[in-house]
Scaffold this motif. Structure first.
Motif, PDB file in Angstrom:
ATOM      1  N   ASP A  19       0.904  -1.086   0.134  1.00  0.00           N
ATOM      2  CA  ASP A  19       0.108   0.122   0.126  1.00  0.00           C
ATOM      3  C   ASP A  19       0.892   1.317  -0.036  1.00  0.00           C
ATOM      4  O   ASP A  19       0.281   2.237   0.163  1.00  0.00           O
ATOM      5  N   THR A  29       0.728   6.849   1.065  1.00  0.00           N
ATOM      6  CA  THR A  29      -0.207   6.057   1.214  1.00  0.00           C
ATOM      7  C   THR A  29      -1.610   6.847   1.467  1.00  0.00           C
ATOM      8  O   THR A  29      -1.482   7.816   1.731  1.00  0.00           O
ATOM      9  N   LYS A  30      -2.626   6.033   1.763  1.00  0.00           N
ATOM     10  CA  LYS A  30      -3.937   6.426   2.025  1.00  0.00           C
ATOM     11  C   LYS A  30      -4.187   5.870   3.462  1.00  0.00           C
ATOM     12  O   LYS A  30      -4.224   4.695   3.783  1.00  0.00           O
ATOM     13  N   ARG A  32      -7.317   6.253   6.256  1.00  0.00           N
ATOM     14  CA  ARG A  32      -8.771   6.875   6.429  1.00  0.00           C
ATOM     15  C   ARG A  32      -9.317   7.885   5.273  1.00  0.00           C
ATOM     16  O   ARG A  32      -9.410   8.922   5.449  1.00  0.00           O
ATOM     17  N   ASP A  33      -8.795   7.462   3.944  1.00  0.00           N
ATOM     18  CA  ASP A  33      -9.038   8.080   2.845  1.00  0.00           C
ATOM     19  C   ASP A  33      -8.333   9.399   2.833  1.00  0.00           C
ATOM     20  O   ASP A  33      -8.718  10.329   1.827  1.00  0.00           O
ATOM     21  N   VAL A  34      -7.065   9.802   3.331  1.00  0.00           N
ATOM     22  CA  VAL A  34      -6.371  10.952   3.328  1.00  0.00           C
ATOM     23  C   VAL A  34      -4.992  10.548   2.834  1.00  0.00           C
ATOM     24  O   VAL A  34      -4.412   9.526   3.425  1.00  0.00           O
ATOM     25  N   VAL A  35      -4.546  10.961   1.848  1.00  0.00           N
ATOM     26  CA  VAL A  35      -3.227  10.787   1.261  1.00  0.00           C
ATOM     27  C   VAL A  35      -2.352  11.280   2.371  1.00  0.00           C
ATOM     28  O   VAL A  35      -2.308  12.345   2.680  1.00  0.00           O
ATOM     29  N   THR A  36      -1.548  10.150   2.674  1.00  0.00           N
ATOM     30  CA  THR A  36      -0.419  10.562   3.836  1.00  0.00           C
ATOM     31  C   THR A  36       0.764  10.112   3.623  1.00  0.00           C
ATOM     32  O   THR A  36       1.081   8.938   2.675  1.00  0.00           O
TER      33      THR A  36
END
Length: 111
Positions: A19, A29-30, A32-36
């Motif tokens: 991932d 990576t994502k 909780r639907d946030v690009v991190t």
């Protein structure tokens, strides 16, 4: 061993190695639907590489100045209250490390 201020830690989770994507020289990576963005302390600090266990890394999600970052760590040991001492004038330019402490489980030199 490194310490992170608890106020910055949002969560600790596992991250599948598959991932993680490299985009423009950054690991992403994502969460909780946030690009991190992912920070590998082993790479940044020139330490031995952290290998995934069963294809998973341990990831500490921190939030600093409204920015979510995932820090890949070998293990999360415990939660402790510690006192951080300044690194002094000689090391004041190390922005990543505001100070140091002596771990409460440090070995006794007499042992």
């Amino acid at each position: 061993m490194f310490a992170l201020p608890l106020a910055f830690v949002e969560e600790i989770r596992r991250l599948r190695a598959a991932d993680i994507e490299e985009v423009g020289g950054k690991l992403l990576t994502k969460v909780r639907d946030v690009v991190t963005e992912i920070v590998r302390l082993d790479s940044v600090l020139g330490l031995d590489p952290i290998e995934p266990i069963n294809n998973y890394y341990r990831l500490v999600i921190v939030n600093v100045a409204g920015r979510q970052v995932g820090v890949v760590v070998e293990d999360v040991v415990r939660k402790d209250e510690i006192v951080i001492k300044s690194l002094g004038e000689y090391l004041r330019n190390l922005k990543m490390f505001p100070g140091a402490t002596i771990a409460p489980t440090a070995a006794d030199p007499a042992d």
